[in-house]
Design an enzyme around this catalytic site. Structure first.
Site, mmCIF file in Angstrom:
data_model
loop_
_atom_site.group_PDB
_atom_site.id
_atom_site.type_symbol
_atom_site.label_atom_id
_atom_site.label_comp_id
_atom_site.label_asym_id
_atom_site.label_seq_id
_atom_site.Cartn_x
_atom_site.Cartn_y
_atom_site.Cartn_z
ATOM 1 N N SER A 20 0.677 -1.116 -0.056
ATOM 2 C CA SER A 20 -0.115 -0.118 0.048
ATOM 3 C C SER A 20 0.849 1.233 0.146
ATOM 4 O O SER A 20 0.403 2.153 -0.695
ATOM 5 C CB SER A 20 -0.932 -0.089 1.127
ATOM 6 O OG SER A 20 -1.790 -1.081 0.924
ATOM 7 N N LYS A 69 -9.869 -5.483 10.698
ATOM 8 C CA LYS A 69 -11.155 -4.983 9.675
ATOM 9 C C LYS A 69 -12.262 -4.933 10.437
ATOM 10 O O LYS A 69 -13.168 -4.357 10.466
ATOM 11 C CB LYS A 69 -11.337 -5.760 8.450
ATOM 12 C CG LYS A 69 -10.106 -5.582 7.507
ATOM 13 C CD LYS A 69 -10.347 -6.022 6.357
ATOM 14 C CE LYS A 69 -9.128 -5.975 5.000
ATOM 15 N NZ LYS A 69 -9.482 -6.562 3.797
ATOM 16 N N GLY A 132 -14.956 -15.212 5.603
ATOM 17 C CA GLY A 132 -14.312 -14.253 6.312
ATOM 18 C C GLY A 132 -14.545 -12.657 5.987
ATOM 19 O O GLY A 132 -15.469 -12.561 5.513
ATOM 20 N N GLY A 133 -13.672 -12.074 6.537
ATOM 21 C CA GLY A 133 -13.797 -10.523 6.342
ATOM 22 C C GLY A 133 -13.914 -10.081 4.918
ATOM 23 O O GLY A 133 -14.617 -9.284 4.434
HETATM 24 P P1 NAP Z 1 -10.266 -14.181 7.110
HETATM 25 O O1 NAP Z 1 -11.310 -13.311 7.674
HETATM 26 O O2 NAP Z 1 -9.416 -14.725 8.160
HETATM 27 O O3 NAP Z 1 -11.095 -15.600 6.660
HETATM 28 C C1 NAP Z 1 -10.178 -16.610 6.301
HETATM 29 C C2 NAP Z 1 -11.171 -17.573 5.439
HETATM 30 O O4 NAP Z 1 -10.407 -18.554 4.969
HETATM 31 C C3 NAP Z 1 -12.376 -18.534 6.384
HETATM 32 O O5 NAP Z 1 -13.407 -18.574 5.453
HETATM 33 C C4 NAP Z 1 -11.474 -19.775 6.519
HETATM 34 O O6 NAP Z 1 -12.441 -20.649 6.963
HETATM 35 C C5 NAP Z 1 -10.757 -19.833 5.160
HETATM 36 N N1 NAP Z 1 -9.518 -20.730 5.461
HETATM 37 C C6 NAP Z 1 -8.486 -20.405 6.107
HETATM 38 N N2 NAP Z 1 -7.516 -21.314 5.891
HETATM 39 C C7 NAP Z 1 -8.135 -22.565 5.244
HETATM 40 C C8 NAP Z 1 -7.657 -23.506 4.833
HETATM 41 N N3 NAP Z 1 -6.459 -23.976 4.816
HETATM 42 N N4 NAP Z 1 -8.371 -24.278 3.791
HETATM 43 C C9 NAP Z 1 -9.847 -23.692 3.516
HETATM 44 N N5 NAP Z 1 -10.335 -22.327 4.169
HETATM 45 C C10 NAP Z 1 -9.422 -22.156 4.782
HETATM 46 O O7 NAP Z 1 -9.366 -13.585 6.008
HETATM 47 P P2 NAP Z 1 -10.065 -12.512 4.954
HETATM 48 O O8 NAP Z 1 -9.851 -11.134 5.605
HETATM 49 O O9 NAP Z 1 -11.255 -12.855 4.687
HETATM 50 O O10 NAP Z 1 -9.060 -12.674 3.860
HETATM 51 C C11 NAP Z 1 -8.988 -13.743 2.872
HETATM 52 C C12 NAP Z 1 -8.072 -13.815 1.911
HETATM 53 O O11 NAP Z 1 -8.357 -12.710 0.927
HETATM 54 C C13 NAP Z 1 -6.504 -13.581 2.402
HETATM 55 O O12 NAP Z 1 -5.627 -14.280 1.431
HETATM 56 C C14 NAP Z 1 -6.205 -11.936 1.870
HETATM 57 O O13 NAP Z 1 -4.854 -11.696 1.875
HETATM 58 C C15 NAP Z 1 -7.046 -11.833 0.698
HETATM 59 N N6 NAP Z 1 -7.553 -10.307 0.442
HETATM 60 C C16 NAP Z 1 -7.076 -9.724 -0.590
HETATM 61 C C17 NAP Z 1 -7.332 -8.556 -1.073
HETATM 62 C C18 NAP Z 1 -6.907 -7.670 -2.108
HETATM 63 O O14 NAP Z 1 -7.109 -6.719 -2.146
HETATM 64 N N7 NAP Z 1 -6.279 -8.616 -3.220
HETATM 65 C C19 NAP Z 1 -8.361 -7.871 0.155
HETATM 66 C C20 NAP Z 1 -8.868 -8.395 0.971
HETATM 67 C C21 NAP Z 1 -8.419 -9.870 1.265
HETATM 68 P P3 NAP Z 1 -13.104 -20.848 8.204
HETATM 69 O O15 NAP Z 1 -14.264 -19.882 8.439
HETATM 70 O O16 NAP Z 1 -13.562 -22.410 8.281
HETATM 71 O O17 NAP Z 1 -11.908 -20.743 9.315
#
Ligand code: NAP
Length: 278
Positions: A20, A69, A132-133
């Protein structure tokens, strides 16, 4: 940069890897905005105090990344509609009335999908992996484009079911476990799990992906993420990682703060060179 430049930054933990500061530095330079942007490593216990301090010391805006977040919802005095629906905030902006909380993740994803990559959402079958978030942030903007159906699949099925229930007022959604997504191929599969971080692939049935399926991983890296490699090996039409979303959500935040929309194509191409990403 003059000492009087307006102060912006990103709060996260860890945050050392954040792109960022580079992105907003380029946006500021290219739009002629007098501002500084720094990454701040902030642990959860100090998050609320550090946000208040930042704005009390004339800070103008913050991006909020993992793991803050959800906590950022509470620190905002007012939320935009999309942040309220997501119950997650990735952008804080100083306003006369106090701190405004917004969520630009979904708008950033939709802009990358539709404008940059030419992917159609309307009337298509969508599968979103993860509850997730990030999923919270992208559901409303995706549903606003009226897909034929949107299935949310998650490792913990109950979280997907709860999320689908919270968004049914915006469109046809269904929450399931990974193995219950059905037998027909989807038009678009979005990986919003953090499984790529550990190299895991969500175990959806192979029939969910066909030769016309487009795959998009919110995660990004120097080389193709595990999900992108898996999708390509499984014979999908095209697979992308989320660098474009990162730049587009940053541009939405920048616009909220400065009222100027930066050119994202140039910054994205610079970033691809800088990160060696595809
Ligand atoms: P989060 O709130 O921690 O949620 C994680 C999610 O992934 C949950 O649904 C979790 O399932 C699942 N999960 C974690 N480990 C797993 C595994 N080994 N196998 C299957 N499912 C798994 O994270 P988040 O904020 O939503 O972020 C998710 C991803 O999006 C990250 O990689 C982040 O870097 C990416 N992201 C990218 C951008 C961008 O601008 N490109 C923006 C935002 C986020 P459970 O509910 O079962 O624990």
């Amino acid at each position: 940069m003059s000492p009087a430049a307006d102060q912006y930054g990103v709060f996260g933990h860890p945050v050392g890897h954040s792109l960022s500061p580079f992105i907003h530095g380029m946006f500021a330079r290219e739009t002629g905005q007098e501002m500084s942007y720094r990454a701040y490593d902030v642990v959860s216990e100090e998050f609320v105090v550090r946000v208040r301090e930042f704005f009390e010391r004339d800070g103008r805006g913050l991006n909020i990344t993992l793991p803050h977040k959800i906590a950022a919802v509470e620190v905002a005095h007012e939320l935009t509609e999309r942040a309220a629906h997501a119950a997650a905030v990735n952008t804080l902006a100083l306003r006369e009335e106090g701190i405004l909380g917004d969520n630009t993740d979904g708008a950033g994803l939709v802009r990358d999908l539709c404008d940059n990559l030419g992917i159609v959402i309307t009337n298509r079958q969508l599968l979103v992996l993860g509850a997730g978030g990030a999923t919270r942030g992208i559901l409303a903007p995706l549903l606003a484009l009226e897909p034929a159906a949107l299935v949310i699949a998650n490792r913990t099925a109950e979280r997907a079911e709860a999320l689908a229930a919270a968004f049914t007022d915006l469109g046809a959604t269904r929450g399931v476990g990974f193995t219950d997504v059905g037998d027909a191929p989807f038009d678009l599969i979005i990986n919003a799990t953090s499984a790529s971080l550990t190299g895991d692939i969500p175990p959806i049935p192979p029939s969910a992906l066909g030769p016309d399926t487009v795959c998009y991983d919110l995660a990004y890296g120097r080389s193709a993420t595990g999900f992108v490699r898996w999708a390509e090996d499984a014979g999908c039409a095209r697979a992308f990682q989320g660098l474009g979303m990162l730049v587009e959500q940053a541009a939405e935040s920048f616009y909220l703060w400065r009222g100027v929309r930066p050119d994202t194509a140039h910054v994205l191409s610079l970033l691809r060179v800088r990160t060696g990403s595809t």
